[in-house]
Scaffold this motif. Sequence first.
Motif, PDB file in Angstrom:
ATOM      1  N   ASN A 328       0.825  -1.201   0.000  1.00  0.00           N
ATOM      2  CA  ASN A 328       0.000   0.000   0.000  1.00  0.00           C
ATOM      3  C   ASN A 328       0.863   1.256   0.000  1.00  0.00           C
ATOM      4  OD1 ASN A 328      -2.606   1.366   0.261  1.00  0.00           O
ATOM      5  ND2 ASN A 328      -1.916   1.875   2.317  1.00  0.00           N
ATOM      6  N   ARG A 357       1.182  -6.746  -6.159  1.00  0.00           N
ATOM      7  CA  ARG A 357      -0.147  -6.998  -5.614  1.00  0.00           C
ATOM      8  C   ARG A 357      -0.824  -8.170  -6.318  1.00  0.00           C
ATOM      9  NH1 ARG A 357      -2.642  -0.943  -4.109  1.00  0.00           N
ATOM     10  NH2 ARG A 357      -2.219  -1.171  -1.875  1.00  0.00           N
ATOM     11  N   ASP A 367      -7.347  -3.964  -3.726  1.00  0.00           N
ATOM     12  CA  ASP A 367      -6.115  -3.162  -3.778  1.00  0.00           C
ATOM     13  C   ASP A 367      -5.383  -3.358  -5.099  1.00  0.00           C
ATOM     14  OD1 ASP A 367      -6.695  -2.213  -1.294  1.00  0.00           O
ATOM     15  OD2 ASP A 367      -5.234  -3.443  -0.227  1.00  0.00           O
TER      16      ASP A 367
END
Length: 423
Positions: A328, A357, A367
């Motif tokens: 993130n 990811r 995400d």
Amino acid sequence: MFTATAEGGDAQRTMARVWHVTLDRLADTPVAGRVLRQLAWYAPDGIPRALSAGVVGEPDLSEALGRLAAYNMITLTSDSVTVHRLVQAVTRTPDPTDPHRRPEDITTARDTATNTLTTALAERDPLNPGDWPAYRTVVPHARTLLDHTTPDTDTTATCLLLTELGRYLEGQGDLATAIAYHARAAAGTERLNGPDHRDTLTSRNNLAAAYHAVGDLGRAIPLHEATLTDRERVLGPDHPHTLISRNNLAYAYHAAGDLGRAIPLYEATLADCERVLGIDHPDTLGSRNNLAGAYDSAGDLRRAIPLLEVTLADYERVLGLDHPNTLNARNNLAGAYRAVGDLGRAIPLLEAAVADRERVLGLDHPDTLGSRNNLAATYESAGDPGRAIPLFEAVLADCERVLGRDHPRTRVIRSNLDNTKKR
């Protein structure tokens, strides 16, 4: 071979008679009934032997499983157990006239299964990819148990299991189930412990965070505000859980575009986290990352970028390269580079963020979809619609499939695609 029949049908009544006779014959192995009653609460296939144990240890467990298999009540492999659904349905149905299905014994088996599943996740972190195999093992069996129980029978262990599964499934993108589990945990902990108990406050915080994750800020913000007020009153302003609530409330204000309330609350929370928890604590790093994101949203990139750079370095050092929080932070830094026009650093970092990811979280994780959207937007900023438009179209289709057409993230991506096509 049994045929599938609704519970209570002729096949189940026939199975009940066979089941009764079989357990009568296994009277010299009394733990066999206990083991079978526990197995009845799990998914029928692929039950790890470790989940069969409960309060039965070796060598009694192996003897019980062997005899149940010999009478075709279960099927054994080297490392797992399979039970026919009809056998399970009979086994978990109380019958006061049947000594093998006394209501109190079935309740004990249900609670033992719950405790066994909860213990399997003890000391596990639902955000740590290294612990995900344990969650993947537990999830199908926990789902089955929860589907066959009602909230009024939930115990403290059930609420803990709901919380752990809710946090894991939220991180995996299954937000609808996460909300349902967090809501059930919140109701259960309040029923068992009262409104001011720490577990109740934790469950309410988790439910508010799940509402936020699905984009329902209308329910998330009031619940965060109420939970923060209660935690300050019950736990005190410096308790780690209070600091988490303050960070989460600031994050919700940020998501709602209320930076006038978000930034001061972030700044105060970060200072308190550093003082109370230390500069390397994961919650401190989370507060720092969120504050940097708020500076970015406010257009204050002179403060945002250095803070994001140091936060990413600290995440990589403290949590590792593949931790979801690290991923993130990497995505956020790339977004800040893009905002300041430094596409030479933004594009490679975003491409790496997407690849990481996809590898760690999976192609359909929210995400991952967010990073793909950000990469498409950066291609567009670089004047490369040939790469931007196909990527926007692909991620929009995936968002509509995974999150729904009306999810806030879906709407943002649709708008990004429309705007890119118009240019």
